[in-house]
Design a protein around this motif. Structure first.
Motif, short mmCIF file in Angstrom:
data_model
loop_
_atom_site.label_atom_id
_atom_site.label_comp_id
_atom_site.label_asym_id
_atom_site.label_seq_id
_atom_site.Cartn_x
_atom_site.Cartn_y
_atom_site.Cartn_z
N VAL A 134 12.63 60.47 13.84
CA VAL A 134 11.90 60.41 12.57
C VAL A 134 12.86 60.21 11.41
CG1 VAL A 134 10.51 61.76 10.93
CG2 VAL A 134 9.91 61.75 13.35
N ILE A 135 13.90 61.00 11.35
CA ILE A 135 14.83 60.91 10.22
C ILE A 135 15.66 59.63 10.28
CG2 ILE A 135 16.81 62.01 9.06
CD1 ILE A 135 13.99 63.33 8.62
N THR A 136 16.04 59.21 11.47
CA THR A 136 16.77 57.93 11.59
C THR A 136 15.89 56.78 11.10
OG1 THR A 136 18.02 58.80 13.48
CG2 THR A 136 18.05 56.42 13.14
N GLY A 137 14.63 56.79 11.50
CA GLY A 137 13.70 55.78 11.01
C GLY A 137 13.54 55.84 9.50
N ALA A 138 13.48 57.04 8.95
CA ALA A 138 13.36 57.21 7.50
C ALA A 138 14.58 56.61 6.78
CB ALA A 138 13.21 58.68 7.16
N LEU A 139 15.76 56.80 7.35
CA LEU A 139 16.97 56.22 6.77
C LEU A 139 16.90 54.69 6.75
CD1 LEU A 139 19.71 58.49 8.42
CD2 LEU A 139 18.89 58.58 6.05
N LEU A 140 16.35 54.12 7.81
CA LEU A 140 16.24 52.66 7.88
C LEU A 140 15.12 52.13 6.99
CD1 LEU A 140 18.05 50.72 9.66
CD2 LEU A 140 18.23 53.12 10.25
N ILE A 141 14.08 52.93 6.77
CA ILE A 141 13.04 52.53 5.82
C ILE A 141 13.67 52.42 4.43
CG2 ILE A 141 10.94 53.28 4.62
CD1 ILE A 141 10.03 54.52 7.31
N ALA A 142 14.41 53.44 4.04
CA ALA A 142 15.09 53.41 2.74
C ALA A 142 16.13 52.30 2.70
CB ALA A 142 15.74 54.76 2.46
N GLY A 143 16.78 52.06 3.83
CA GLY A 143 17.82 51.03 3.90
C GLY A 143 17.29 49.62 3.72
N ALA A 144 15.99 49.43 3.83
CA ALA A 144 15.39 48.10 3.66
C ALA A 144 15.14 47.78 2.19
CB ALA A 144 14.09 48.00 4.46
N VAL A 145 15.62 48.61 1.29
CA VAL A 145 15.37 48.41 -0.14
C VAL A 145 15.88 47.05 -0.62
CG1 VAL A 145 17.45 49.60 -0.97
CG2 VAL A 145 15.44 49.51 -2.40
N GLY A 146 17.00 46.59 -0.12
CA GLY A 146 17.53 45.27 -0.50
C GLY A 146 16.63 44.15 -0.03
N ASP A 147 16.09 44.30 1.17
CA ASP A 147 15.16 43.30 1.71
C ASP A 147 13.90 43.23 0.85
OD1 ASP A 147 16.98 42.87 3.77
OD2 ASP A 147 15.99 44.32 5.09
N PHE A 148 13.40 44.39 0.45
CA PHE A 148 12.21 44.41 -0.40
C PHE A 148 12.51 43.84 -1.78
CE2 PHE A 148 10.30 47.26 2.69
CZ PHE A 148 8.98 46.84 2.67
N ALA A 149 13.72 44.05 -2.28
CA ALA A 149 14.09 43.49 -3.58
C ALA A 149 14.09 41.96 -3.51
CB ALA A 149 15.46 44.02 -4.02
N MET A 150 14.64 41.42 -2.42
CA MET A 150 14.62 39.96 -2.26
C MET A 150 13.19 39.45 -2.09
SD MET A 150 17.84 38.69 -0.06
CE MET A 150 19.47 38.68 -0.77
N TYR A 151 12.41 40.16 -1.30
CA TYR A 151 11.00 39.80 -1.10
C TYR A 151 10.28 39.73 -2.45
CZ TYR A 151 6.26 39.88 0.81
OH TYR A 151 4.96 39.58 1.12
N LYS A 152 10.49 40.76 -3.26
CA LYS A 152 9.84 40.82 -4.58
C LYS A 152 10.23 39.61 -5.44
CE LYS A 152 9.73 43.51 -8.79
NZ LYS A 152 10.65 44.22 -9.64
#
Length: 179
Positions: A134-152
């Protein structure tokens, strides 16, 4: 058909790093609360921390692999057109392709790792009762912030606009064509 100069999308890595830091804390707290509500405890230990560190490294690699898979599936890139690695100067892992692809394909390739290395492990961890997952997945969810910034940044452009990934920097070149 005339081609305009590309629009250059470049991420502010300091801003992304700050947002990643706060999202990481927020997601860890949020998913810890959810886990405790479901299971009553977090079964957190030194061994769990070590497992989390190992899983985190594996999932970062998989995150980039899933970008490459997305470039091939959604954008039609061939294996020889892909590259990946670590940019030590920027402190980031990266995956890139030399093949320009449609905006629609690039947006899908950007978000594929969020689902496969973030959401899926978190949901699976909640289902099977693995706080580490759960926590490892949470870290990777937060880690996708750059991908979401590009998507935006890509959202305002038409789906058929061509997007070229910069091979060295977190930068995209968007080409719109007009008839």
């Amino acid at each position: 058909m005339t081609e305009k100069q590309p629009v250059i999308i470049e991420l502010n890595m300091k801003k992304i790093a700050r947002l990643n830091f706060w999202l990481t804390i927020g997601f860890i707290v949020f998913f810890t609360i959810i886990y405790k509500l479901i299971y009553g405890q977090t079964n957190f230990s030194l061994l769990a921390m070590l497992a989390m560190a190992v899983l985190y490294i594996i999932f970062i690699v998989l995150h980039e692999v899933f970008h490459l898979v997305g470039f091939m599936i959604f954008g039609g890139a061939k294996f020889k057109e892909l590259d990946y690695g670590i940019n030590l100067k920027l402190g980031i892992a990266y995956a890139t392709t030399i093949k320009p692809m449609t905006n629609s394909a690039m947006k899908k390739a950007l978000l594929l790792p969020f689902w496969t290395t973030g959401i899926l492990p978190t949901v699976a961890g909640l289902y099977i009762g693995s706080f580490t997952l759960v926590i490892t997945g949470a870290l990777l969810i937060a880690g996708a912030v750059g991908d979401f910034a590009m998507y935006k940044e890509l959202r305002p452009f038409p789906n058929d606009a061509l997007v070229k990934d910069d091979p060295e920097l977190p930068k995209l070149y968007v080409y719109e064509t007009r008839v």
